[in-house]
Design a protein around this motif. Structure first.
Motif, PDB file in Angstrom:
ATOM      1  N   VAL A  60       0.546  -0.887  -0.100  1.00 31.96           N
ATOM      2  CA  VAL A  60       0.484  -0.163   0.210  1.00 31.96           C
ATOM      3  C   VAL A  60       1.117   1.496  -0.366  1.00 31.96           C
ATOM      4  O   VAL A  60       0.247   2.104  -1.153  1.00 31.96           O
ATOM      5  N   TYR A  61       2.141   1.447   0.899  1.00 31.56           N
ATOM      6  CA  TYR A  61       2.826   2.273   0.822  1.00 31.56           C
ATOM      7  C   TYR A  61       3.468   2.989  -0.530  1.00 31.56           C
ATOM      8  O   TYR A  61       4.171   3.499  -0.704  1.00 31.56           O
ATOM      9  N   ASN A  62       3.544   1.203  -0.700  1.00 31.90           N
ATOM     10  CA  ASN A  62       4.977   1.312  -1.935  1.00 31.90           C
ATOM     11  C   ASN A  62       3.831   2.073  -3.420  1.00 31.90           C
ATOM     12  O   ASN A  62       2.962   1.245  -3.949  1.00 31.90           O
ATOM     13  N   LYS A  63       3.780   3.456  -4.194  1.00 32.18           N
ATOM     14  CA  LYS A  63       3.285   3.805  -5.156  1.00 32.18           C
ATOM     15  C   LYS A  63       3.718   3.712  -6.204  1.00 32.18           C
ATOM     16  O   LYS A  63       4.690   4.375  -6.507  1.00 32.18           O
ATOM     17  N   GLN A  64       3.747   2.880  -7.541  1.00 30.04           N
ATOM     18  CA  GLN A  64       4.649   3.128  -8.716  1.00 30.04           C
ATOM     19  C   GLN A  64       4.522   4.169  -9.302  1.00 30.04           C
ATOM     20  O   GLN A  64       5.697   4.150  -9.968  1.00 30.04           O
ATOM     21  N   ASN A  65       3.694   4.169  -9.564  1.00 28.89           N
ATOM     22  CA  ASN A  65       3.236   5.553 -10.158  1.00 28.89           C
ATOM     23  C   ASN A  65       4.122   6.370  -9.678  1.00 28.89           C
ATOM     24  O   ASN A  65       4.818   7.718 -10.216  1.00 28.89           O
ATOM     25  N   PHE A  66       4.607   6.929  -8.709  1.00 30.35           N
ATOM     26  CA  PHE A  66       5.378   7.866  -8.458  1.00 30.35           C
ATOM     27  C   PHE A  66       6.735   7.234  -7.593  1.00 30.35           C
ATOM     28  O   PHE A  66       7.579   8.207  -6.535  1.00 30.35           O
ATOM     29  N   MET A  67       7.029   6.445  -8.193  1.00 35.42           N
ATOM     30  CA  MET A  67       8.969   6.066  -8.080  1.00 35.42           C
ATOM     31  C   MET A  67       9.241   6.752  -7.906  1.00 35.42           C
ATOM     32  O   MET A  67       9.684   7.047  -9.120  1.00 35.42           O
ATOM     33  N   ILE A  68      10.599   6.702  -7.256  1.00 35.13           N
ATOM     34  CA  ILE A  68      12.197   7.956  -8.010  1.00 35.13           C
ATOM     35  C   ILE A  68      13.368   7.150  -7.333  1.00 35.13           C
ATOM     36  O   ILE A  68      12.653   5.399  -6.395  1.00 35.13           O
ATOM     37  N   PHE A  69      13.867   7.026  -8.310  1.00 37.07           N
ATOM     38  CA  PHE A  69      15.376   6.689  -8.308  1.00 37.07           C
ATOM     39  C   PHE A  69      15.842   7.010  -7.608  1.00 37.07           C
ATOM     40  O   PHE A  69      17.590   6.565  -7.192  1.00 37.07           O
TER      41      PHE A  69
END
Lengths: 294, 101
Positions: free
Chosen positions: B83-92
């Protein structure tokens, strides 16, 4: 009542056979976990040796691999997988997004921003690209701008629960708990049966630490526990809330009631840990949970 | 388990078919004997009911697994991680690259 959940170990990326590896990758996709190291370790072998066995799923694995490889900084692997996808689907929006992701991975933020804005000019309602712009601002550390951009997205797509969740996270990082609480309320409305939303909302309310917000926190921790009784995080949260409310409130009856709640949570926690812990560990836990003497 | 339920289903289907066949035969017998039709004989009715019961049991048993009917049970297995991992908002630009090398 409650039981300690199996802790998910994410570093067991051993390759046994291609079917198990494929199923692991599928499971990671479905549960949206961020096990990038596992994905890269398994995905590499799958793509290099078994790509003919995967059928059409090979493209999904490529896509998954690009994102996971960027996440652990393996830009070369990401580029090679992206090359395959680009060859196959030259006009796809999803592949275009990946191209931007690679620029972000190299920290060419200006270039990526320009690229995304170019896509948005042709297709202004592409929320995935708008979300990437938010992510760029976040990556640069400009949270205020990220919040502005994200609220613009939410004005158009109000039912997008991923964005609400992200906005809540951004507000929390800025210590704006009132606004974060509002976002989390939206999330609860979107799915009132999800225990995680209640728990997260309760955590924000607990952090605000006023009498009213603590009472709200207590209510939502309790709801979260009702939806999932084996939820130790909520149980501990409820315990903490009970203890704090016991200190906050002046009336004797309310004090006793909250102390009772804390006492109950403590007994539940101890009971749960009794199965898996030895006496020494239990004693440490008991001392930790004991309310400070007045 | 699945093969057993398949056999039970076949037996049930045979019963059903046989009861239907007997009912038709009974009617043609009545016509030949020029008797009035009142009701089916009890054994045909029982056979028909038994056949449908067997079919029901077989189909219910043969299904793979029952799912919990509570709405919340599907969300039980959801982990905070997902739930905390939001793939569209991933940063690298985080510690991931340093940790994996």
């Amino acid at each position: 009542m409650a039981s300690i959940e199996e802790v998910h170990v994410s570093d067991d990326a051993e390759f046994t056979d291609w079917k198990t590896a494929r199923d692991t990758l599928r499971d990671i996709r479905e549960t949206e976990r961020r096990d990038s190291r596992v994905v890269v370790a398994l995905g590499k072998i799958l793509i290099d040796k078994y790509s003919n066995k995967l059928g059409d799923e090979v493209w999904t694995v490529h896509e998954q691999l690009v994102m996971a490889a960027l996440d652990i900084g393996d830009t070369r692997r990401a580029e090679s997988s992206f090359g395959c996808l680009k060859k196959r689907f030259s006009n796809s929006k999803r592949v275009k997004k990946l191209e931007g992701l690679i620029m972000e991975g190299k920290e060419d933020f200006d270039e990526a921003l320009e690229y995304y804005e170019g896509i948005l000019k042709d297709d202004p309602t592409n929320t995935i690209i708008s979300k990437r712009i938010v992510a760029i601002h976040k990556a640069r550390g400009d949270t205020a701008l990220a919040i502005t951009k994200l609220t613009e997205i939410l004005e158009i797509t109000m039912a997008d629960y991923e964005s609400w969740s992200e906005l809540a996270g951004l507000y929390i990082s800025q210590h704006q708990y009132d606004k974060a609480a509002f976002c989390l309320e939206e999330l609860i409305l979107s799915n009132p049966h999800n225990y995680i939303f209640h728990q997260r909302y309760a955590e924000v309310c607990y952090t605000q630490n006023t009498t009213e917000s603590l009472e709200i926190a207590r209510k939502h921790y309790a709801t979260s526990l009702k939806l999932k009784p084996s939820n130790l995080r909520s149980l501990y949260g409820l315990y903490q809330t009970g203890v704090s409310l016991g200190k906050h409130l002046k009336k004797k009856e309310a004090k006793v009631r909250n102390d009772d709640i804390a006492q109950w949570c403590m007994s539940q926690l101890l009971e749960t840990y009794q199965e898996n812990c030895n006496m020494e560990q239990l004693k440490v836990l008991e001392n930790f949970l004991k309310p400070p003497s007045k | 388990m699945a093969s057993l339920s398949r056999i039970i289903f076949c037996i049930g289907a045979l019963f059903l078919f046989h009861s239907g066949y007997s009912a038709v035969q009974h009617k043609s017998f009545l016509k030949l004997a020029e008797m009035d039709y009142s009701s089916l004989p009890i054994d045909i009715t029982v056979e028909c009911l038994l056949g449908s019961l067997l079919c029901c049991v077989a189909v219910l048993e043969g299904m793979s697994q029952y799912r919990d009917f509570r709405l919340t049970s599907e969300l039980y297995s959801k982990k905070l991680d997902g739930v905390y991992n939001k793939q569209n908002f991933m940063i690298f630009n985080h510690r991931g690259s340093a940790l994996s090398n």
